[in-house]
Design a protein around this motif. Structure first.
Motif, PDB file in Angstrom:
ATOM      1  N   ALA A   1      66.577 101.065  52.389  1.00 55.53           N
ATOM      2  CA  ALA A   1      65.612 100.250  53.362  1.00 55.53           C
ATOM      3  C   ALA A   1      64.384 100.213  52.887  1.00 55.53           C
ATOM      4  O   ALA A   1      63.551  99.418  52.865  1.00 55.53           O
ATOM      5  CB  ALA A   1      65.605 100.776  54.745  1.00 55.53           C
ATOM      6  N   GLY A   2      63.881 101.566  52.142  1.00 50.89           N
ATOM      7  CA  GLY A   2      62.575 101.843  51.810  1.00 50.89           C
ATOM      8  C   GLY A   2      62.537 101.100  50.520  1.00 50.89           C
ATOM      9  O   GLY A   2      61.486 100.632  50.112  1.00 50.89           O
TER      10      GLY A   2
ATOM     11  N   THR B   1      76.807 100.967  64.040  1.00 49.07           N
ATOM     12  CA  THR B   1      76.045 100.396  63.026  1.00 49.07           C
ATOM     13  C   THR B   1      76.348 101.504  61.680  1.00 49.07           C
ATOM     14  O   THR B   1      76.770 101.015  60.620  1.00 49.07           O
ATOM     15  CB  THR B   1      74.516 100.179  63.133  1.00 49.07           C
ATOM     16  N   LEU B   2      75.914 102.596  62.120  1.00 52.68           N
ATOM     17  CA  LEU B   2      76.211 103.966  60.768  1.00 52.68           C
ATOM     18  C   LEU B   2      77.464 103.937  60.528  1.00 52.68           C
ATOM     19  O   LEU B   2      77.966 104.127  59.394  1.00 52.68           O
ATOM     20  CB  LEU B   2      75.424 104.991  61.447  1.00 52.68           C
ATOM     21  N   ASN B   3      78.492 103.809  61.377  1.00 54.90           N
ATOM     22  CA  ASN B   3      79.845 103.687  61.187  1.00 54.90           C
ATOM     23  C   ASN B   3      80.422 102.640  60.428  1.00 54.90           C
ATOM     24  O   ASN B   3      81.067 102.946  59.590  1.00 54.90           O
ATOM     25  CB  ASN B   3      80.604 104.054  62.399  1.00 54.90           C
TER      26      ASN B   3
ATOM     27  N   PHE C   1      72.967 108.749  55.980  1.00 54.30           N
ATOM     28  CA  PHE C   1      71.968 108.192  56.424  1.00 54.30           C
ATOM     29  C   PHE C   1      70.648 108.388  55.683  1.00 54.30           C
ATOM     30  O   PHE C   1      70.055 107.187  55.498  1.00 54.30           O
ATOM     31  CB  PHE C   1      71.689 108.981  57.805  1.00 54.30           C
ATOM     32  N   GLY C   2      70.636 109.401  54.869  1.00 55.18           N
ATOM     33  CA  GLY C   2      69.306 109.421  53.880  1.00 55.18           C
ATOM     34  C   GLY C   2      69.146 108.252  52.898  1.00 55.18           C
ATOM     35  O   GLY C   2      68.200 107.780  52.796  1.00 55.18           O
TER      36      GLY C   2
ATOM     37  N   ILE D   1      66.659  98.622  61.410  1.00 62.12           N
ATOM     38  CA  ILE D   1      66.684  98.962  60.131  1.00 62.12           C
ATOM     39  C   ILE D   1      68.091  99.060  59.672  1.00 62.12           C
ATOM     40  O   ILE D   1      68.330  98.621  58.432  1.00 62.12           O
ATOM     41  CB  ILE D   1      65.682 100.012  59.843  1.00 62.12           C
ATOM     42  N   MET D   2      68.845  99.768  60.467  1.00 64.16           N
ATOM     43  CA  MET D   2      70.027 100.120  59.975  1.00 64.16           C
ATOM     44  C   MET D   2      70.779  98.953  60.084  1.00 64.16           C
ATOM     45  O   MET D   2      72.033  98.587  59.258  1.00 64.16           O
ATOM     46  CB  MET D   2      70.870 100.994  61.207  1.00 64.16           C
TER      47      MET D   2
END
Length: 598
Positions: free
Chosen positions: A214-215, A197-199, A207-208, A292-293
């Motif tokens: 998301a925040g 998912t991150l990829n 990532f940050g 979340i991701m």
């Protein structure tokens, strides 16, 4: 969705290996000690994994990720009381169970009170855990049946039969040894899902940055210190209600108690539970993070208004198709704007950008609500008739908007709209993760993630029917049927009860229906019963003057009150655990003081 032969191979090989291994390793279990308590040979780390696997059903991965996608990280507060409960159980419950050398938690209640109290508590367990066993089969089956196009009845039977094969064959030890493999598959699959998912998120988004995006949409609000009883998940509901729920679940629910009663020693049992207490909250946080991701992924890639393809097709071919297409166009425009804002936020943190993203997220939630409403109207003609009639009444009363009749009818119409939008037939949050898996992950990994979901379903279902059979044979059959029973006959009877409860679970799964959120449904069922059961055990531990008749009557009265309270929604369900526990203690003490019963 048509799976590739590679995915089918990975899925089938994983499941058949687990079933075959569990059946082969435990094929020589012949005594009740081996079959029911696993020969008291289980090491602490195996106990810890087995306890985690029992709780981590398919619902955990499908619903928790969907919960994070829709509402954010706040659900993790539900588990804040679990480590506290583990310490209390290790200090009080386990030493008592070990000293008495019990097969079930409810044997202690007969020693302390009487047979009828033991039988009542066992029956309460059988009701709630029997329902839960069906739901743990139904949860993945209903979702996989839709996304894979397989009849749900066939899937219910397949999952149930796989579990029955090794659970009937090897009993508690079969459940425990297979759960090690299942947890390995689960951990590997979820780690792979996160990294993939991150990829898939744009390279310029770190990532940050993903967490910041998301925040901005309110998804990273983990802690809520408010005392609002209308809010299901707060720090206080987790620490207080969650502690009481975990105390009852891990301390009195046989599906969990049976896991650590198989330990080599009291120390192994305690270390296994503490291991679970240390890892459970991080594990749930990690699963929520995956959700979340996936949410962040959909900030840069178009997402459907509804994740259930069958529902979307139904509404598009109905008279509401044009309205739905109009919503889809609005959603597409919104996506373009959101994507630009999210990329800008990744490059330059700005309070103004965060505010804009938050507003767009609120608009998107409204679109999703409206889409569900349209799907409901397309699916349910009876509802449409009722809605249109009420809408006509409101239109006719518009000339006097301050009249009580107009206000009342408008509120009724609004309530009908909201309830329709959240209706079980249109709820799609439990489908989000599986849809993402099938559409976005590479071949091979899809099969592994499907194996994760089915392995989780099998592990929790196996624990449940194993515990249900044990309670039925030891607490009901063993104590209430007056005939001679040797070791071999008890093993044979327990195997038949295991088969019977497996069939019951399959039947319940075939007649079950989706709730607003599956993980909430399981916890609601538990909360209706767990507080009362925990209170009975606390009466046994700490109120030495209480006698059997008083606690039996108090427990019956309490259970009726809790069911009424849940039905009329007196409080968020987590608080039912505390309410039920305190209520049975108070009522029982009152009955004891008034009647001086024996």
């Amino acid at each position: 969705m048509v799976l590739s032969w590679i995915d089918w191979t990975v899925l089938a090989a994983t499941l058949l290996t687990i079933v075959g291994y569990g059946t082969w390793v435990t094929r020589n279990n012949k005594s009740a000690q081996d079959y029911i308590k696993g020969g008291n040979s289980t090491k602490w780390w195996t106990i810890g994994l087995s306890v985690m696997a029992t709780q981590a059903s398919a619902i955990t991965f499908l619903s928790t990720t969907g919960q994070a996608f829709s509402d954010g990280m706040g659900f993790v507060q539900f588990y804040f009381g679990l480590p506290i409960a583990m310490v209390i159980i290790c200090a009080i419950f386990i030493p008592l169970y070990h000293r008495l050398k019990v097969y079930t938690a409810y044997e202690f209640l007969e020693n302390r009170f009487d047979l009828k109290t033991r039988s009542l508590t066992a029956i309460l367990f059988l009701i709630q855990r029997g329902l839960a066993a069906g739901i743990t089969i139904f949860a993945p089956a209903i979702i996989l049946s839709i996304v894979l196009g397989i009849n749900i009845v066939y899937l219910n039977i397949i999952i149930g039969v796989l579990v029955i094969i090794y659970t009937v064959s090897g009993g508690t030890k079969a459940v425990t040894v297979t759960q090690k493999q299942q947890m390995f598959v689960i951990f590997a699959g979820m780690l792979a899902a996160l990294f993939i998912t991150l990829n898939l998120i744009p390279d310029e988004v770190t990532f940050g940055d993903a967490l910041e995006i998301a925040g901005a949409s309110g998804r990273m609000e983990v802690l809520d210190f408010s005392f609002d009883l209308e809010n299901r998940y707060t720090v206080w509901s987790g620490l207080i209600g969650g502690t009481f729920l975990a105390l009852s679940y891990f301390g009195t629910d046989q599906s969990q108690v049976q896991r650590y009663l198989s330990g080599k020693s009291m120390k192994e049992m305690q270390m296994g539970l503490l291991f679970n207490g240390l890892l459970k909250v991080p594990m749930q946080f990690f699963i929520l993070l995956v959700g979340i991701m996936v949410f962040v992924f959909y900030q840069f890639n178009p997402s459907p208004l509804n994740f259930i393809d069958a529902s979307t097709k139904t509404v598009l071919t109905s008279e509401y198709g044009d309205e739905y297409r109009s919503l889809q166009q609005k959603q597409n425009l919104l996506f373009t704007e959101k994507k630009e804002l999210s990329l800008s936020l990744a490059k330059n943190e700005s309070a103004i950008l965060i505010e804009k993203i938050s507003k767009l997220d609120s608009v998107e939630k409204t679109y999703r609500l409206e889409s569900k409403f349209l799907i409901k109207k397309a699916i349910d003609s009876a509802y449409t008739t009722k809605y249109n009639a009420l809408k006509s009444e409101v239109e006719a009363l518009k000339s006097n908007p301050k009249s009580e009749t107009y206000i009342s009818k408008s509120e009724e119409l609004n309530t009908l709209y909201k309830s329709a939008a959240k209706d079980t037939q249109t709820n799609d949050r439990d489908y989000m993760f599986i849809r993402f898996i099938l559409n976005q992950l590479p071949v091979g990994l899809i099969g592994l993630l499907l194996a994760v979901i089915l392995s989780a379903a099998m592990s929790s279902t196996a624990s449940e029917i194993n515990a249900l059979a044990t309670i039925t044979s030891i607490d009901l059959y063993g104590r209430n049927i007056k005939e001679k029973k040797d070791d071999a006959s008890m093993v044979r009877v327990t195997k038949w009860f295991t088969l019977g409860w497996g069939i019951v679970a399959i039947i319940i799964a075939c007649f079950a229906n989706l709730a607003e959120n599956l993980i909430q449904l399981v916890n609601i069922i538990g909360s209706i019963f767990y507080g009362n059961v925990l209170g009975i055990f606390l009466l046994a531990f700490f109120f030495k003057h209480i006698k059997g008749n008083a606690v039996f009557t108090g427990a019956l009265i309490t259970q009726v009150i809790i069911i009424v309270g849940w039905w009329y929604d007196w409080m968020p369900y987590l608080w039912l655990n505390l309410f039920g526990c305190v209520l049975v203690i108070v009522i029982t003490n009152l009955i004891q003081s008034v009647t001086k019963s024996k």
